[in-house]
Motif scaffolding. Structure first.
Motif, PDB file in Angstrom:
ATOM      1  N   ASP A  52       0.851  -1.178   0.000  1.00 40.77           N
ATOM      2  CA  ASP A  52       0.000   0.000   0.000  1.00 40.77           C
ATOM      3  C   ASP A  52       0.890   1.231   0.000  1.00 40.77           C
ATOM      4  N   PHE A  53       0.596   2.162  -0.878  1.00 38.39           N
ATOM      5  CA  PHE A  53       1.338   3.412  -0.922  1.00 38.39           C
ATOM      6  C   PHE A  53       0.441   4.512  -0.404  1.00 38.39           C
ATOM      7  N   ASN A  54       0.812   5.096   0.731  1.00 38.59           N
ATOM      8  CA  ASN A  54      -0.005   6.148   1.321  1.00 38.59           C
ATOM      9  C   ASN A  54       0.620   7.533   1.181  1.00 38.59           C
ATOM     10  N   GLY A  55       1.819   7.586   0.581  1.00 44.65           N
ATOM     11  CA  GLY A  55       2.464   8.869   0.353  1.00 44.65           C
ATOM     12  C   GLY A  55       3.221   9.424   1.543  1.00 44.65           C
ATOM     13  N   THR A  56       3.125   8.774   2.703  1.00 46.88           N
ATOM     14  CA  THR A  56       3.831   9.268   3.886  1.00 46.88           C
ATOM     15  C   THR A  56       4.936   8.332   4.340  1.00 46.88           C
ATOM     16  N   GLU A  57       4.878   7.066   3.911  1.00 49.95           N
ATOM     17  CA  GLU A  57       5.872   6.070   4.317  1.00 49.95           C
ATOM     18  C   GLU A  57       6.413   5.342   3.085  1.00 49.95           C
ATOM     19  N   ASP A  58       7.635   4.828   3.206  1.00 48.79           N
ATOM     20  CA  ASP A  58       8.179   4.015   2.127  1.00 48.79           C
ATOM     21  C   ASP A  58       7.320   2.770   1.934  1.00 48.79           C
ATOM     22  N   ALA A  59       7.169   2.366   0.685  1.00 49.90           N
ATOM     23  CA  ALA A  59       6.438   1.149   0.344  1.00 49.90           C
ATOM     24  C   ALA A  59       7.385   0.254  -0.447  1.00 49.90           C
ATOM     25  N   VAL A  60       8.139  -0.571   0.276  1.00 55.27           N
ATOM     26  CA  VAL A  60       9.126  -1.455  -0.345  1.00 55.27           C
ATOM     27  C   VAL A  60       8.740  -2.903  -0.055  1.00 55.27           C
ATOM     28  N   LEU A  61       9.266  -3.816  -0.869  1.00 63.14           N
ATOM     29  CA  LEU A  61       8.909  -5.222  -0.719  1.00 63.14           C
ATOM     30  C   LEU A  61       9.184  -5.722   0.704  1.00 63.14           C
ATOM     31  N   GLN A  62       8.276  -6.530   1.174  1.00 62.30           N
ATOM     32  CA  GLN A  62       8.323  -7.010   2.545  1.00 62.30           C
ATOM     33  C   GLN A  62       9.434  -8.035   2.743  1.00 62.30           C
ATOM     34  N   GLU A  63       9.984  -8.032   3.934  1.00 60.37           N
ATOM     35  CA  GLU A  63      11.026  -9.000   4.271  1.00 60.37           C
ATOM     36  C   GLU A  63      10.428 -10.383   4.556  1.00 60.37           C
ATOM     37  N   TYR A  64       9.196 -10.420   5.060  1.00 60.20           N
ATOM     38  CA  TYR A  64       8.546 -11.684   5.409  1.00 60.20           C
ATOM     39  C   TYR A  64       7.237 -11.841   4.655  1.00 60.20           C
ATOM     40  N   ASN A  65       6.896 -13.105   4.336  1.00 68.53           N
ATOM     41  CA  ASN A  65       5.630 -13.352   3.652  1.00 68.53           C
ATOM     42  C   ASN A  65       4.510 -13.483   4.691  1.00 68.53           C
ATOM     43  N   LYS A  66       3.309 -13.839   4.233  1.00 68.29           N
ATOM     44  CA  LYS A  66       2.154 -13.924   5.134  1.00 68.29           C
ATOM     45  C   LYS A  66       2.283 -15.037   6.170  1.00 68.29           C
ATOM     46  N   ASP A  67       3.132 -16.026   5.900  1.00 68.05           N
ATOM     47  CA  ASP A  67       3.359 -17.118   6.847  1.00 68.05           C
ATOM     48  C   ASP A  67       4.537 -16.838   7.770  1.00 68.05           C
ATOM     49  N   ASP A  68       5.011 -15.609   7.751  1.00 72.34           N
ATOM     50  CA  ASP A  68       6.120 -15.167   8.592  1.00 72.34           C
ATOM     51  C   ASP A  68       7.437 -15.869   8.250  1.00 72.34           C
ATOM     52  N   HIS A  69       7.579 -16.303   6.988  1.00 80.87           N
ATOM     53  CA  HIS A  69       8.838 -16.855   6.505  1.00 80.87           C
ATOM     54  C   HIS A  69       9.613 -15.753   5.790  1.00 80.87           C
ATOM     55  N   LYS A  70      10.908 -15.747   5.996  1.00 78.49           N
ATOM     56  CA  LYS A  70      11.745 -14.726   5.353  1.00 78.49           C
ATOM     57  C   LYS A  70      11.568 -14.812   3.841  1.00 78.49           C
ATOM     58  N   PHE A  71      11.194 -13.710   3.243  1.00 80.51           N
ATOM     59  CA  PHE A  71      10.913 -13.650   1.814  1.00 80.51           C
ATOM     60  C   PHE A  71      12.063 -13.016   1.048  1.00 80.51           C
ATOM     61  N   MET A  72      12.584 -11.932   1.549  1.00 82.74           N
ATOM     62  CA  MET A  72      13.683 -11.234   0.874  1.00 82.74           C
ATOM     63  C   MET A  72      14.335 -10.238   1.805  1.00 82.74           C
ATOM     64  N   THR A  73      15.542  -9.796   1.403  1.00 81.66           N
ATOM     65  CA  THR A  73      16.298  -8.801   2.158  1.00 81.66           C
ATOM     66  C   THR A  73      16.961  -7.852   1.170  1.00 81.66           C
ATOM     67  N   TYR A  74      16.903  -6.570   1.455  1.00 74.77           N
ATOM     68  CA  TYR A  74      17.679  -5.610   0.677  1.00 74.77           C
ATOM     69  C   TYR A  74      19.099  -5.637   1.232  1.00 74.77           C
ATOM     70  N   ILE A  75      20.076  -5.950   0.380  1.00 74.85           N
ATOM     71  CA  ILE A  75      21.460  -6.095   0.828  1.00 74.85           C
ATOM     72  C   ILE A  75      22.233  -4.795   0.667  1.00 74.85           C
ATOM     73  N   GLU A  76      21.959  -4.074  -0.405  1.00 75.84           N
ATOM     74  CA  GLU A  76      22.734  -2.875  -0.704  1.00 75.84           C
ATOM     75  C   GLU A  76      21.836  -1.794  -1.297  1.00 75.84           C
ATOM     76  N   ASP A  77      22.075  -0.565  -0.900  1.00 84.31           N
ATOM     77  CA  ASP A  77      21.367   0.590  -1.461  1.00 84.31           C
ATOM     78  C   ASP A  77      22.330   1.296  -2.401  1.00 84.31           C
ATOM     79  N   TYR A  78      21.992   1.347  -3.669  1.00 86.65           N
ATOM     80  CA  TYR A  78      22.871   1.944  -4.672  1.00 86.65           C
ATOM     81  C   TYR A  78      22.721   3.460  -4.773  1.00 86.65           C
ATOM     82  N   GLY A  79      21.837   4.037  -4.001  1.00 87.58           N
ATOM     83  CA  GLY A  79      21.661   5.488  -4.039  1.00 87.58           C
ATOM     84  C   GLY A  79      20.555   5.902  -5.001  1.00 87.58           C
ATOM     85  N   HIS A  80      20.574   7.168  -5.347  1.00 87.25           N
ATOM     86  CA  HIS A  80      19.522   7.750  -6.182  1.00 87.25           C
ATOM     87  C   HIS A  80      20.120   8.231  -7.492  1.00 87.25           C
ATOM     88  N   PHE A  81      19.332   8.156  -8.536  1.00 89.56           N
ATOM     89  CA  PHE A  81      19.772   8.583  -9.856  1.00 89.56           C
ATOM     90  C   PHE A  81      18.703   9.476 -10.471  1.00 89.56           C
TER      91      PHE A  81
END
Length: 102
Positions: A42-71
């Motif tokens: 959900d994008f509400n315009g006040t908070e970041d909306a990035v892919l979740q680390e855990y799925n609905k079953d509370d299993h680790k889904f993904m992790t952001y490892i590195e931030d490459y900055g802005h372009f």
């Protein structure tokens, strides 16, 4: 196909909304969220909306490892260089092609 479960680079979008910058990930639509068992972002315009680390079953889904900055614009050469350094054999396989068909 890429020989790893790490995806680099992965893009996010920075949006200037209501006077501030927020991140949002446009990568998954409803159908993909259902397949991967994650909530739709959900994008509400006040908070970041990035892919979740855990799925609905509370299993680790993904992790952001590195931030490459802005372009300011699509950093095509940076993307190519990052892809080449992370997936050299795959890069060599498709080097010189103007598109990839999987």
């Amino acid at each position: 196909m890429i020989g790893t479960n790490e995806l680099a680079p992965h893009g996010l979008v920075d949006v200037f909304y209501n006077g501030k910058w927020v991140k949002c990930s446009p990568a998954f639509n409803k159908e993909l969220c259902a397949i991967y068992n994650v909530d739709v972002l959900d994008f509400n315009g006040t908070e970041d909306a990035v892919l979740q680390e855990y799925n609905k079953d509370d299993h680790k889904f993904m992790t952001y490892i590195e931030d490459y900055g802005h372009f300011e614009d699509l950093p095509l050469e940076f993307i190519k260089d990052t892809f080449k350094s992370n997936y050299p054999s795959l890069y060599e396989r498709f080097e010189g092609q103007d598109h990839i068909t999987v």
